[in-house]
Design a protein around this motif. Structure first.
Motif, short mmCIF file in Angstrom:
data_model
loop_
_atom_site.label_atom_id
_atom_site.label_comp_id
_atom_site.label_asym_id
_atom_site.label_seq_id
_atom_site.Cartn_x
_atom_site.Cartn_y
_atom_site.Cartn_z
N ASN A 39 -52.35 -9.98 38.60
CA ASN A 39 -51.66 -10.06 37.30
C ASN A 39 -52.22 -11.06 36.36
O ASN A 39 -52.97 -11.89 36.83
CB ASN A 39 -50.25 -10.83 37.74
N SER A 41 -52.45 -12.26 31.63
CA SER A 41 -51.82 -12.20 30.47
C SER A 41 -53.03 -11.98 29.72
O SER A 41 -54.01 -12.79 29.63
CB SER A 41 -50.96 -12.69 30.07
N SER A 58 -49.36 -10.65 25.50
CA SER A 58 -48.60 -11.25 26.44
C SER A 58 -48.87 -12.74 26.89
O SER A 58 -49.77 -12.90 27.16
CB SER A 58 -48.59 -10.58 28.01
N THR A 60 -47.23 -14.24 29.26
CA THR A 60 -46.94 -14.48 30.84
C THR A 60 -47.46 -13.31 31.43
O THR A 60 -47.39 -12.13 30.82
CB THR A 60 -45.49 -14.78 31.41
N ALA A 61 -48.09 -13.48 32.65
CA ALA A 61 -48.66 -12.63 33.67
C ALA A 61 -47.41 -11.84 33.90
O ALA A 61 -46.97 -12.23 35.14
CB ALA A 61 -49.64 -13.05 34.66
N HIS A 62 -47.21 -10.42 33.95
CA HIS A 62 -46.18 -9.76 34.44
C HIS A 62 -46.44 -8.32 34.94
O HIS A 62 -45.81 -7.68 35.22
CB HIS A 62 -44.95 -9.63 33.46
N ASP A 68 -52.21 -4.81 31.57
CA ASP A 68 -51.82 -5.62 30.11
C ASP A 68 -52.63 -5.24 29.16
O ASP A 68 -52.23 -5.20 27.82
CB ASP A 68 -51.83 -6.97 30.65
N ASN A 72 -51.36 -3.73 25.34
CA ASN A 72 -51.84 -4.61 24.07
C ASN A 72 -52.71 -3.94 23.24
O ASN A 72 -52.61 -4.19 22.08
CB ASN A 72 -52.15 -6.13 24.81
#
Length: 190
Positions: A39, A41, A58, A60-62, A68, A72
């Motif tokens: 994970n 961001s 992002s 936060t790392a989700h 990601d 993005n």
């Protein structure tokens, strides 16, 4: 040190919108760059002739870092609400930057003077939260907004708030970034 594979992932993510023969072989990439399966961001920033053309990210790392970056990249190119979707003819003038963020850390401070002293220009990315509003600036923004006061005023306005809201003791997080940047035409596709 970031790998240029991140830029190639961005390039292919954009090219896939124009030509379905471009793909991203996640399995192959993850076997060579296993850290992309963790994970993470990121922010993807696109510029044309030095002017912002799209920037989405992002804080936060989700999801996995590879997902990601892919998401993005597509959003920066085609869904940034400040710009029309990127057109193929713009690719020749495009500059691509990928920033990988560290985990945001809560910044404890007493007042705005203390905040000025604790934020590190050119090093810290900053997240400002006040009520239900939130905004962030990457550390790269320090190149345009050189003082903590100016940086925080513009960050407050970016959050849709009064420019002096940072003096009302909002919640502040800071983070670092590792960034890699290159002209689009110099990035190999994968």
């Amino acid at each position: 040190m970031l790998d240029s594979i991140l830029l190639s992932i961005v390039k292919n993510s954009i090219l896939m919108n124009f030509d379905s023969s471009y793909t991203i072989d996640r399995e192959k990439i993850l076997s060579k760059y296993p850290y992309l399966s963790e994970n993470g961001s990121s922010f993807v920033t696109l510029k044309i002739n030095g002017e912002l053309r799209g920037c989405i990210g992002s804080v936060t790392a989700h999801r996995t870092l590879i997902e990601d970056i892919i998401s993005n990249a597509k959003s920066a190119a085609f869904k940034d609400p400040r710009f029309k979707p990127l057109q193929m003819h713009e690719l020749d003038d495009l500059n691509v930057e990928v920033s990988v963020l560290s985990e945001p850390k809560l910044l404890e401070y007493v007042d705005d003077e203390d905040l000025y002293n604790k934020i590190r220009p050119k090093i810290d990315g900053v997240i400002l939260q006040y009520g239900s509003s939130q905004a962030t600036f990457l550390p790269q923004v320090w190149l345009q907004l050189k003082t903590p006061e100016l940086f925080l005023e513009y960050l407050s306005m970016k959050a849709g708030l009064d420019k002096s809201i940072y003096k009302q003791h909002p919640i502040i997080y800071t983070y670092g970034v590792e960034a890699i940047e290159k002209d689009y035409n110099e990035i190999p596709s994968i």
